[in-house]
Scaffold this active site. Structure first.
Site, PDB file in Angstrom:
ATOM      1  CG  MET A  29      22.888  11.632   2.197  1.00  0.00           C
ATOM      2  SD  MET A  29      24.082  12.738   1.429  1.00  0.00           S
ATOM      3  CE  MET A  29      23.106  13.395   0.081  1.00  0.00           C
ATOM      4  CD  GLU A  65      -1.658  -2.366   1.721  1.00  0.00           C
ATOM      5  OE1 GLU A  65      -0.450  -2.557   2.007  1.00  0.00           O
ATOM      6  OE2 GLU A  65      -2.547  -3.214   1.898  1.00  0.00           O
ATOM      7  CG  PHE A  82      -9.266  -9.258  12.168  1.00  0.00           C
ATOM      8  CD1 PHE A  82      -7.990  -9.651  12.554  1.00  0.00           C
ATOM      9  CD2 PHE A  82      -9.615  -9.348  10.826  1.00  0.00           C
ATOM     10  CE1 PHE A  82      -7.085 -10.129  11.618  1.00  0.00           C
ATOM     11  CE2 PHE A  82      -8.718  -9.827   9.888  1.00  0.00           C
ATOM     12  CZ  PHE A  82      -7.448 -10.216  10.278  1.00  0.00           C
ATOM     13  CD  GLN A  83      -7.020  -7.162   8.391  1.00  0.00           C
ATOM     14  OE1 GLN A  83      -7.954  -6.964   7.621  1.00  0.00           O
ATOM     15  NE2 GLN A  83      -5.852  -7.671   8.027  1.00  0.00           N
ATOM     16  CE  LYS A 137     -17.219  -6.133   4.554  1.00  0.00           C
ATOM     17  NZ  LYS A 137     -16.615  -7.401   5.009  1.00  0.00           N
TER      18      LYS A 137
HETATM   19  C1  TPP Z   1      12.755   5.525   4.691  1.00  0.00           C
HETATM   20  C2  TPP Z   1      14.077   6.119   5.005  1.00  0.00           C
HETATM   21  N1  TPP Z   1      14.910   5.521   5.876  1.00  0.00           N
HETATM   22  C3  TPP Z   1      16.104   6.054   6.148  1.00  0.00           C
HETATM   23  C4  TPP Z   1      16.500   7.214   5.554  1.00  0.00           C
HETATM   24  C5  TPP Z   1      17.857   7.828   5.881  1.00  0.00           C
HETATM   25  N2  TPP Z   1      18.691   7.844   4.671  1.00  0.00           N
HETATM   26  C6  TPP Z   1      18.835   8.963   3.917  1.00  0.00           C
HETATM   27  S1  TPP Z   1      19.767   8.712   2.564  1.00  0.00           S
HETATM   28  C7  TPP Z   1      20.057   7.112   2.993  1.00  0.00           C
HETATM   29  C8  TPP Z   1      20.903   6.228   2.142  1.00  0.00           C
HETATM   30  C9  TPP Z   1      20.276   5.937   0.843  1.00  0.00           C
HETATM   31  O1  TPP Z   1      20.991   4.910   0.223  1.00  0.00           O
HETATM   32  P1  TPP Z   1      20.861   4.635  -1.309  1.00  0.00           P
HETATM   33  O2  TPP Z   1      19.444   4.516  -1.687  1.00  0.00           O
HETATM   34  O3  TPP Z   1      21.747   3.503  -1.668  1.00  0.00           O
HETATM   35  O4  TPP Z   1      21.367   5.993  -1.954  1.00  0.00           O
HETATM   36  P2  TPP Z   1      22.847   6.594  -2.033  1.00  0.00           P
HETATM   37  O5  TPP Z   1      22.919   7.639  -0.974  1.00  0.00           O
HETATM   38  O6  TPP Z   1      23.813   5.486  -1.832  1.00  0.00           O
HETATM   39  O7  TPP Z   1      22.905   7.189  -3.394  1.00  0.00           O
HETATM   40  C10 TPP Z   1      19.417   6.799   4.185  1.00  0.00           C
HETATM   41  C11 TPP Z   1      19.494   5.499   4.872  1.00  0.00           C
HETATM   42  C12 TPP Z   1      15.585   7.821   4.669  1.00  0.00           C
HETATM   43  N3  TPP Z   1      15.853   8.972   4.067  1.00  0.00           N
HETATM   44  N4  TPP Z   1      14.404   7.240   4.386  1.00  0.00           N
END
Ligand code: TPP
Ligand code: MG
Lengths: 562, 161
Positions: free
Chosen positions: A474, A55, A117-118, A167
């Site tokens: 990042m 979802e 439920f749910q 529902k």
């Molecule tokens: C849902 C979620 N969890 C954690 C983060 C924290 N976060 C920001 S950038 C990142 C790394 C992203 O990794 P990737 O998709 O491999 O991109 P890259 O930076 O390597 O290009 C994380 C864990 C986030 N922004 N969103």
């Protein structure tokens, strides 16, 4: 279809009629026990339903559809876990002011409050992340509520609206009558800016020697890109955009300074810091833009054009607020502004642009991520670019050459990894005429990779280019720069083989390991006309520059050489 | 700075939680909140006492106005408004102290609304200062329980919010 007549139908059918009357052609969703009556009626309708695999993806797809088309996106889920799975997608849309309507099943009214439920209190849960939400308690109110929901989502500062549908509401019979208009005494968005304020702003502009326009996502949501460019050209002021404002002025336009803020161009950040007048349009002075607030544009007067009065002076004191729709106001303002005194200023900016261009170390044996974006930019001119969140997102923002609004879709405010691929699906459904490319990271892609099935089953040829660095890049970059290179839990090199993953789903999987393989792989993916992944093995410890460390002033910029 | 806001809202389920949620989410401090129906049956009125500097207050008002079910927000300056609160005090009382408590009650034009063998219950209406004053005086007998409604306020003269 007439709206005036009355007929007896059940609630579920009524919802579908409302959707049709609102001009909805496609919805994104996933069924379950408490939304079966709705799906039962959907079976006989002409509405296109895209069955996602999670979802969260339905909400992101509705969001991508909305950002790409300007129409309101619709997503549907069952109660409880289905509804809570929508939450991240709704919050993402909320933070970036994207109009979506979320419909959730709910347990029958007599069970509400019993931990049935749910059962989940999705109205309570989504209260802080929706523009408005409803729990329908009387089926006769369905048409009014549906009408209001679409109206609220798409007008003023757009945003998500959720309707929770017990529902019993879906199966009770009602006399269907769709209201012609909404009556909401507590909701009256202002569109036309106050003329007095517009004139004051024009005077302020005439007095300025170093003006800069700071354009945000509001320019795009109000379809004001053309007006923005005309305005900038009239007063000859440079334009810098936020992440979500990208596309409001072509990348190549001589007045465009690119993005400002944490990973903005040096010249955009220098320019805003040295300006004497900041003209903010549909932007909200987010901390990723302003850096340290006390040292943000300290010599500048501020004009702020925004449809949301609560954004005025929220973070930065504003001298001349103009509340209203960016398109209206920019048009009006362009009429009143006269001359400009910006020649010296523009000359200085040209110098900065020459002295501090965006740049990276070019290499021939390893693939540089910036090079990949440049290749995508050349091959996929005018494509809709969607991103996930991380380094790849910033490289996409920095190096792709955009020419139109609604062609850069990214989760700016919430920064949701996993947004991109489902949003790309939504964008492609809304704009089948456009090439849609998800510039992705190896981490982010795995947050919604199950949607490959959605793309394959519904034949939605989205191309995902995965910038595979084996890291949560990042976060790794922050660890490198600010935590002594202690790469705690950011190595994801043990991930899936993305080519095989694509193939397992029946999509096309390609890989590029050398710079020379990048372009052919991208071209092959596009030409296949199929859902495709291009797994690009990039330099694993490349950093995003320029960079303003969190909390620093935005002219305290780290760059490659430092 | 303390401010008294009169907030007209749609008289519907869930509005109170929306307003309360807004305050907690955005970190605004509520001193008191009183809510009831108005002369228009489909409109409720909340009187909210908040504190914060001008920019916080400005944000509070704007954010309240963004709620679809909020019809109107007015800032009532104390000089221009009649402000009332109601408090009930259950005060420890015996033969020897009852008379003195009744005296205090009279002075404040408060009322004794219940008498028990070991306590009396005093009802008082007034502005915050008056309620604090009587509370101080009753303190020495021992306040076993206190309940307050939170402030309600209405503009002086014929002005409507
Ligand atoms: C849902 C979620 N969890 C954690 C983060 C924290 N976060 C920001 S950038 C990142 C790394 C992203 O990794 P990737 O998709 O491999 O991109 P890259 O930076 O390597 O290009 C994380 C864990 C986030 N922004 N969103
Ligand atoms: Mg990565």
């Amino acid at each position: 279809m007439t709206t005036g007549s009355t007929e007896k139908i059940n609630g579920a059918r009524a919802i579908i009629k409302c959707l049709e009357l609102e001009g909805v052609d496609t919805i994104f969703g996933y069924p379950g026990g408490q939304i079966i009556p709705f799906y039962n009626e959907l079976y006989d309708s002409d509405l296109r339903h895209i069955l996602v695999r999670h979802e969260q993806a339905a909400a992101h797809a509705a969001d991508g559809y909305a950002r790409a088309t300007g129409k309101t996106g619709v997503c549907v889920s069952t109660s409880g876990p289905g509804a809570t799975n929508l939450v991240t997608g709704i919050a993402t849309a909320y933070m970036d002011s994207v109009p979506i309507v979320a419909l959730t099943g709910q347990v029958p009214q007599f069970m509400i409050g019993n931990d049935a439920f749910q059962e989940a209190d999705i109205k309570g849960i989504t209260q802080p992340i929706t523009k408005h939400n409803y729990l329908v308690q009387d089926a006769n109110e369905l048409p009014r509520i549906m009408k209001e929901a679409f109206y609220i989502a798409s007008t003023g500062r757009p945003g998500p609206v959720l309707i929770d549908l017990p529902k019993d509401i879906q199966i009770s019979e009602i006399d269907f009558h769709y209201p012609e208009k909404v009556e909401l005494r507590g909701y009256k968005p202002t569109y036309k800016g106050n003329l007095q304020q517009v004139k004051r702003a024009a005077e302020e502009i005439a007095k300025s020697f170093r003006p800069i326009i700071y354009a945000g996502g509001g320019v795009i949501s109000s379809n004001a890109a053309a007006e923005l460019v005309r305005f900038a050209e009239t007063i000859m002021a440079p334009v810098t955009t936020t992440l979500t404002g990208i596309g409001s002025i072509p990348t190549e336009h001589p007045l465009n300074l690119g993005m400002l803020g944490m990973h903005g161009t040096k010249y955009a950040n220098y320019a805003i810091q040295e300006s004497d007048l900041v003209i903010a349009v549909g932007a909200r002075f987010d901390d990723r833009v302003t850096g340290k607030l006390e040292s943000f544009a300290t010599n500048a007067r501020v004009i702020h054009i925004d449809i949301d009065p609560a954004e005025i002076s929220k973070n930065v004191p504003v001298n001349i607020p103009i509340v209203g729709d960016a398109k209206h106001i920019l048009k009006a303002l362009t009429k009143y502004v006269k001359c400009c005194n910006s020649e010296f200023w523009l000359a200085k900016i040209i110098e900065w642009k020459k002295e501090y261009p965006l740049s990276y170390r070019k290499e021939t044996d390893v693939i540089k991520p910036q090079f990949v974006v440049e290749q995508i930019s050349e091959v996929c001119k005018d494509a809709i670019i969607v991103t996930e969140v991380g380094q790849h997102q910033m490289w996409a923002a920095q190096y792709f050459k955009f020419s139109e609004p609604r062609t850069f879709l990214t989760s700016g405010g919430l920064g949701t990894m996993g947004y991109g691929y489902p949003a790309a699906i939504g964008a492609k459904v809304g704009r089948p005429d456009k090439l849609v490319v998800d510039i992705s990271g190896d981490g982010s892609f795995q947050m919604n990779s199950q949607e490959l099935a959605t793309a394959v089953q519904n034949d939605i040829p989205v191309v995902a280019v995965i910038m595979n660095n084996g890291y949560l890049g990042m976060v790794r970059q922050w660890q490198e720069l600010f935590f002594d290179r202690r790469y705690s839990c950011t190595d994801i090199s043990g991930s899936v083989d993305f080519v095989k993953l694509a193939e397992a789903y029946g999509a096309l999987g390609l890989r590029a390991e050398k710079p020379s393989e990048v372009r052919p792989a991208i071209e092959e993916a596009i030409n296949s006309g199929r859902p495709a992944i291009v797994d690009v093995i990039i330099e694993c410890e490349e950093n995003v520059y320029p960079m303003v460390p969190a909390g620093a002033a935005i002219n305290e910029i780290l760059d490659l050489e430092d | 700075m303390k401010h008294t806001l009169a907030v007209l809202v749609e008289n519907r389920a869930g509005v109170l939680s929306r307003v309360a949620g807004l305050f907690s989410r955005r970190g605004y401090n509520i001193d008191s909140l009183a809510v009831g129906v108005t002369e228009e049956p489909d409109v409720s009125r909340m009187t909210i006492v908040v504190h914060g500097d001008d920019s916080v207050l400005e944000q509070v008002k704007k954010q309240l106005n963004k709620l679809v079910e909020v019809i109107k927000v007015s800032d009532l300056a104390s000089e221009d408004a009649v402000e009332r609160e109601l408090a009930l005090f259950k005060v420890a009382a015996d033969e020897s102290s009852r008379a003195e408590i009744m005296q205090i009650t009279d002075i404040f034009r408060a009322r004794i609304v219940d008498v028990g063998p070991k306590s009396v219950t005093v009802e008082v209406t007034g502005n915050e200062e008056k309620i604090m004053a009587i509370e101080n005086l009753l303190q020495k007998f021992g306040i076993k329980e206190m309940v307050r409604t939170g402030k309600i306020a209405i503009a002086r003269g014929s002005k409507k919010v």
